[in-house]
Write an enzyme that holds these catalytic residues in place. Sequence first.
Site, mmCIF file in Angstrom:
data_model
loop_
_atom_site.group_PDB
_atom_site.id
_atom_site.type_symbol
_atom_site.label_atom_id
_atom_site.label_comp_id
_atom_site.label_asym_id
_atom_site.label_seq_id
_atom_site.Cartn_x
_atom_site.Cartn_y
_atom_site.Cartn_z
ATOM 1 C CG HIS A 34 -1.918 -1.089 1.284
ATOM 2 N ND1 HIS A 34 -1.904 -2.065 2.250
ATOM 3 C CD2 HIS A 34 -2.975 -1.385 0.490
ATOM 4 C CE1 HIS A 34 -2.914 -2.900 2.056
ATOM 5 N NE2 HIS A 34 -3.571 -2.523 0.994
ATOM 6 N N GLY A 144 -2.695 -1.974 -7.560
ATOM 7 C CA GLY A 144 -1.552 -2.882 -7.609
ATOM 8 C C GLY A 144 -1.733 -3.986 -8.642
ATOM 9 C CG MET A 181 4.569 -7.275 0.834
ATOM 10 S SD MET A 181 5.059 -5.774 1.624
ATOM 11 C CE MET A 181 6.748 -6.186 1.988
HETATM 12 P P1 AMP Z 1 -6.431 -4.141 -0.639
HETATM 13 O O1 AMP Z 1 -6.316 -3.329 0.605
HETATM 14 O O2 AMP Z 1 -5.856 -5.518 -0.512
HETATM 15 O O3 AMP Z 1 -7.803 -4.107 -1.250
HETATM 16 O O4 AMP Z 1 -5.485 -3.437 -1.702
HETATM 17 C C1 AMP Z 1 -5.605 -2.075 -2.013
HETATM 18 C C2 AMP Z 1 -4.722 -1.784 -3.194
HETATM 19 O O5 AMP Z 1 -3.373 -2.128 -2.895
HETATM 20 C C3 AMP Z 1 -5.116 -2.618 -4.443
HETATM 21 O O6 AMP Z 1 -4.964 -1.797 -5.592
HETATM 22 C C4 AMP Z 1 -4.084 -3.710 -4.434
HETATM 23 O O7 AMP Z 1 -3.815 -4.258 -5.713
HETATM 24 C C5 AMP Z 1 -2.858 -2.991 -3.898
HETATM 25 N N1 AMP Z 1 -1.919 -3.943 -3.328
HETATM 26 C C6 AMP Z 1 -2.149 -4.846 -2.354
HETATM 27 N N2 AMP Z 1 -1.043 -5.595 -2.142
HETATM 28 C C7 AMP Z 1 -0.104 -5.150 -3.000
HETATM 29 C C8 AMP Z 1 1.249 -5.499 -3.286
HETATM 30 N N3 AMP Z 1 1.852 -6.481 -2.639
HETATM 31 N N4 AMP Z 1 1.898 -4.829 -4.247
HETATM 32 C C9 AMP Z 1 1.283 -3.828 -4.937
HETATM 33 N N5 AMP Z 1 0.034 -3.434 -4.716
HETATM 34 C C10 AMP Z 1 -0.658 -4.087 -3.768
#
Ligand code: AMP
Length: 284
Positions: A34, A144, A181
């Site tokens: 994030h 991401g 991650m």
């Molecule tokens: P989430 O909180 O899991 O819904 O993720 C929020 C945003 O962070 C989304 O756009 C995900 O794709 C991105 N994201 C989560 N984990 C990663 C990571 N390891 N690398 C890059 N982006 C990430």
Amino acid sequence: MKVVRSIEKLKNARSKMEGSLGFVPTMGALHEGHKVLIEEAAKKNDNVAVSIFVNPAQFGPGEDFKTYPRDEDADLAFCEKAGVDLVFLPSEKQLYVEPRRVFIKVGRLADCLCGESREGHFNGVVEVLVRLFNLVSPDSAFFGEKDYQQLLIVKSMVEDFHYFLDIIAVPTVREKNGLAMSSRNRKLSFEERNAAASLYHEFKMVREKAETARFDRRALPVEFIEKEVAEKLNSKHPEIKIDYIEIRNEDTLEKNRFIVNNSRIFGAIYISGTRLIDNLHIGN
Ligand code: AMP
């Protein structure tokens, strides 16, 4: 840093903002992945907004909505340290006006991979993003590549609905051992994290194989490679339950018979009940 929980306060804070706004929608339990999204948003914008909302619409029955990691205090400290200007913490009641009268359905991009295993999941993702984009009104939003199918669907949604909004893709951020991650990694033990990292290691081996095959002008059959990866994972880590291992075209998510320039390998696994996903570009 401004923290707002109501739509009214959000609108107020947004109207006072000067310059461009980069937006990072999240479900909280924030981690280094994030943080990279936030940093990218800051590089390209005068202001950065983060939303934290565990979106019930994108969880199916029997999925981990209730046990999804939540840590608001730590997340707010994280955002403050990362230089975020505005954090939006909406309530379900405010975002989803009851009774719900209009629904959104994602087309073909949601027919495979996570869309197939998690019925309705991507409809839920788009349902929340429509609301968040309309409320936050950003100039660009950061997603991401870890959630690659989601990224493609969000790009399509923004094009189809004519949003004046740039969707910026950020490469997957990984732990030292290669594991992508994820907030859900918090649920895993040290040993489980290492086992889960083998998904990425197998993907990297496929990428190497594809490189060699290209050099030798040999065609690599997709189905054979998918099976090989699944078998290797099963034999090395019987504690891992595979949902899918699939190689698809990274622009359309269609299946090719052989690995081609825009091929990408996708995987979803369960480890002690926790579902993890990853993907890697294996084409040229
Ligand atoms: P989430 O909180 O899991 O819904 O993720 C929020 C945003 O962070 C989304 O756009 C995900 O794709 C991105 N994201 C989560 N984990 C990663 C990571 N390891 N690398 C890059 N982006 C990430």
